[in-house]
Design an enzyme around this catalytic site. Structure first.
Site, PDB file in Angstrom:
ATOM      1  N   ARG A 188      -9.624  81.099  65.224  1.00  0.00           N
ATOM      2  CA  ARG A 188      -8.339  80.734  64.640  1.00  0.00           C
ATOM      3  C   ARG A 188      -8.343  79.237  64.324  1.00  0.00           C
ATOM      4  O   ARG A 188      -7.301  78.633  64.139  1.00  0.00           O
ATOM      5  CB  ARG A 188      -7.191  81.082  65.593  1.00  0.00           C
ATOM      6  CG  ARG A 188      -7.119  80.268  66.879  1.00  0.00           C
ATOM      7  CD  ARG A 188      -5.891  80.656  67.696  1.00  0.00           C
ATOM      8  NE  ARG A 188      -5.573  79.743  68.768  1.00  0.00           N
ATOM      9  CZ  ARG A 188      -5.867  79.943  70.049  1.00  0.00           C
ATOM     10  NH1 ARG A 188      -6.515  81.032  70.407  1.00  0.00           N
ATOM     11  NH2 ARG A 188      -5.502  79.062  70.967  1.00  0.00           N
ATOM     12  N   ASN A 189      -9.545  78.661  64.235  1.00  0.00           N
ATOM     13  CA  ASN A 189      -9.685  77.221  64.025  1.00  0.00           C
ATOM     14  C   ASN A 189     -10.641  76.913  62.892  1.00  0.00           C
ATOM     15  O   ASN A 189     -11.439  77.757  62.472  1.00  0.00           O
ATOM     16  CB  ASN A 189     -10.212  76.554  65.303  1.00  0.00           C
ATOM     17  CG  ASN A 189      -9.143  76.422  66.365  1.00  0.00           C
ATOM     18  OD1 ASN A 189      -8.077  75.862  66.112  1.00  0.00           O
ATOM     19  ND2 ASN A 189      -9.404  76.951  67.547  1.00  0.00           N
TER      20      ASN A 189
END
Length: 377
Positions: A188-189
């Site tokens: 999610r980065n």
């Protein structure tokens, strides 16, 4: 290639012309629309709809469906009393998002649930500051169970949809490439150099890498979806052998459920056709709610999963080794360590500063700095 979870992929579609225009219409937000599509596309196989009361109770208490199949995150549709009354006497309802009908639901059951106790079981906390717990306890009071079917996806954002593969499509790609082993990487980065080193370590052993960033609502301070996707596109274009990479988006919201969400992430990637998944330190965690390796330990409770977790130790940059290492490979003192801190990175970007190239590729930094507001606010 492992079998889909439960033995077969769900494939629930309906032609728009077959949806009765007189049906009661249920409006859902974009986050819920993505979950409904994940059911229909087979991402959540073997689920064919939202959980009934028996399965919900079993998932919350045991992390398994009522038939004992591993399932750790409740997939539910909540409604208030007014909507529930209108749905109660309907055998079928139309599903609408942003004014557009995109599917139908066969109504099977409606039931109430204890929000606080259920949330405590799933998130292992009753702290209202936990984003997953807070969202769960603020749901409406009634859950609607039933099978769902959707029409072909209706893009909310064409850029995001163009990168989206269904499990059937990803399995076909893996098969066409002849990969015997495929490693999933959940993120999610934006990618930093430690992520790259970890991914390439996996590529030294396995045939292919399935990079599968999560697209959907995230907490404040996380990077925005398009920033993540553009960053990975630049990284893959410049530093990866493309024939060994499949890059596809996963459209769902982060639950921040730590170890339970790690199992959920593994099940979804098994459905996509992956034989392995990288499970990092504090996978799907937030704050200090879970022990750093809780997401590793929980896999002992689910030996029947057909996707195998890969547990890498935490990587850090050693100034003396001048490379990314871990406790197994580096003998040097803590003074030489440079940890990758998300907070530190965000502060640098917020001030317009480029991180050093040993922490993040310059091409990635430039992508991030091209956005005046790269973070969720």
């Amino acid at each position: 290639m492992p079998r889909p979870h439960g033995g077969s992929l769900t494939n629930n579609f309906i032609d728009l012309s077959r949806i009765d225009k007189d049906l009661f219409t249920l409006d859902v937000d974009t986050g819920l629309k993505m979950e409904i599509e994940n059911i229909s596309f087979g991402v959540f196989s073997p689920l064919k709809g939202f959980l009934n009361e028996e399965d919900f109770t079993s998932v919350v208490k045991r992390g398994r469906l009522s038939n004992d199949l591993p399932w750790t995150i409740p997939i539910v549709l909540d409604a208030n009393e007014e909507v529930a009354k209108k749905v109660k006497d309907s055998s079928q309802v139309a599903l609408r998002n942003d004014g557009q009908i995109f599917g139908v639901m066969q109504v099977e059951d409606l039931y109430k649930f204890d929000k606080t106790e259920s949330a405590k079981s799933v998130f292992q906390t009753d702290d209202p500051s936990h984003p997953g717990f807070n969202k769960f306890v603020t749901m409406q009071d009634i859950l609607i169970a039933g099978e769902v079917k959707t029409v072909s996806t209706t893009p909310n954002n064409k850029f995001l949809e163009d990168l989206r593969l269904t499990p059937a499509e990803s399995r076909k790609k893996i098969e066409d490439r002849g990969w015997k082993s495929t490693v999933a990487f959940q993120t999610r980065n934006v990618p930093h150099v430690a992520h790259e080193m970890l991914q390439k370590a996996a590529l030294n052993i396995y045939d292919g890498l399935f990079i599968n960033p999560l697209i959907g609502k995230k907490k404040v301070g996380d990077f925005k979806d398009e920033v993540i996707l553009n960053s990975y596109t630049v990284l893959i274009d410049n530093y990866y052998p493309k024939y060994r990479i499949i890059f596809s988006t996963l459209h769902t919201e982060m639950k921040y459920a730590g170890p339970r969400e790690a199992i959920h992430h593994a099940i979804m990637r098994q459905n996509f056709g992956c034989s392995h998944i990288i499970i990092g330190r504090d996978h799907a965690g937030v704050g200090n709610y879970y022990s750093p390796f809780a997401a590793h330990d929980i896999f002992k409770d689910y030996p029947e999963l057909e996707i195998e977790p890969i547990f890498f130790p935490a990587f850090y940059y050693c100034k003396k080794c001048q490379s990314y290492v871990n406790d197994r490979t580096c003998p040097h003192y803590l003074d030489y360590r440079e940890e990758l801190s998300g907070t530190k990175m965000r502060k640098m970007f917020s001030s317009g500063e480029l991180p050093p190239s040993h922490l993040m590729r310059p091409e990635i930094s430039k992508v991030i700095l091209s956005y005046p507001r790269p973070f969720v606010e």
